[in-house]
Design an enzyme around this catalytic site. Structure first.
Site, mmCIF file in Angstrom:
data_model
loop_
_atom_site.group_PDB
_atom_site.id
_atom_site.type_symbol
_atom_site.label_atom_id
_atom_site.label_comp_id
_atom_site.label_asym_id
_atom_site.label_seq_id
_atom_site.Cartn_x
_atom_site.Cartn_y
_atom_site.Cartn_z
ATOM 1 N N ASP A 145 29.735 146.430 0.645
ATOM 2 C CA ASP A 145 29.598 146.748 2.065
ATOM 3 C C ASP A 145 30.975 147.012 2.647
ATOM 4 O OD1 ASP A 145 30.713 144.092 3.370
ATOM 5 O OD2 ASP A 145 29.419 143.485 1.707
ATOM 6 N N ASP A 177 32.187 145.296 5.270
ATOM 7 C CA ASP A 177 32.473 144.172 6.149
ATOM 8 C C ASP A 177 32.009 144.541 7.563
ATOM 9 O OD1 ASP A 177 33.440 141.461 5.991
ATOM 10 O OD2 ASP A 177 35.117 142.059 7.240
#
Length: 291
Positions: free
Chosen positions: A210, A212
């Site tokens: 991802d 973040d």
């Protein structure tokens, strides 16, 4: 130090087993630091002995802040490991490191605060250098193995290690980017520091799941998003380990980390605490004997 390889593999989120092991066997190892996260899975790949430890335990039972990292590293040492590689889920703090990327980390910023970070203390003080916290020879071999199996590999990155278990606030995520950090995770520290104290060369392959929470106009990190990317990454990660085993030289190449304790012990022999020294029997075996 043995001339043969015994590779410890610490599997993070999504990596709870290792494929391709010949004669696999789960073994229990007791340590003076408490119980490790799980039993250790031993076996061979391409003739090389491997010892696998699921960092969070099978079924992902243990939170990052509650991991007994001392017991985990001590157990790998007692199992005869000569080197340790870590496979971990990480978030990206940079646009050029998208989900699906494999990142070979070479530096850390340790922002954890609730974890015991050393085997040593009152009764036997030691100071090891972690200026260069990973083993460059292991890192290079892991990167080459990743490229060989088609992983999208990035070599060299600074990982911010946060306490967790919550993900970052947006302000934190943006601050870490300003610091020059590239990726973020919750588990490489104090694991890397403890591996250094145990004279175990250590390297990390992080799997980006991802971005973040720093990107404008995007939602925050969700567990289902992370799990979906972990599933996509895990098969390739297991192929990477097999290729890594295949590529190892027949005889183990020495590492400067093999002798990290030579100039680290500070406490005079007559002032060392016998109870602590007994707990350190595996960690200090090369320099002090006793195992």
């Amino acid at each position: 130090m043995s001339s043969e390889w015994t590779i410890g593999v610490v599997g993070g989120s999504g990596v709870y087993a290792i494929d391709g092991l010949e004669d696999p066997e789960w073994i229990a190892i007791d340590t003076p630091w408490g119980a490790p996260s799980d039993e250790l899975l031993t076996g061979r790949i391409e003739g090389v002995k491997f010892v696998f430890l699921p960092r969070h335990g099978r079924g992902h039972r243990i939170s990052p802040s509650e991991l007994n990292a001392r017991a985990n590293i001590d157990a790998l040492k007692r199992a005869g490991c000569t080197d340790v590689i870590s496979l971990s889920a990480i978030g990206s703090l940079q646009e050029h490191l998208p989900p699906g990327k494999f990142v070979v980390v070479d530096q850390f910023v340790d922002r954890t605060f609730a974890r015991v970070k050393s085997f040593f203390g009152t009764g036997c003080v030691a100071h090891v250098s972690v200026a260069d916290p990973v083993c460059p020879r292991l890192s290079a071999m892991l990167a080459a193995a990743g490229r060989a199996v088609g992983a999208d590999i990035h070599e060299g990155a600074t990982q911010l290690v946060m306490e967790g278990p919550q993900f970052s606030t947006r302000a934190e995520s943006r601050l870490y980017r300003q610091w020059g950090c590239d990726v973020i995770g919750m588990t490489a520290m104090p694991e890397a520091k403890l591996a250094r104290e145990a004279e175990l060369p250590y390297a990390v392959v992080g799997m980006v799941t991802d971005y973040d929470s720093w990107r404008e106009g995007e939602g925050h990190v969700e567990v289902d998003e992370v799990i979906a990317q972990l599933i996509a990454n895990s098969g390739l990660a297991k192929q990477l380990v097999v290729e890594f085993a295949r590529s190892l030289p027949a005889e183990r190449t020495p590492s400067p980390i093999d002798t990290a304790l030579d100039v680290a012990l500070m406490t005079a022999p007559e002032k060392r605490d016998p109870a602590l020294m007994a707990k350190l029997d595996a960690i200090t075996a090369r320099v002090l004997g006793g195992r």
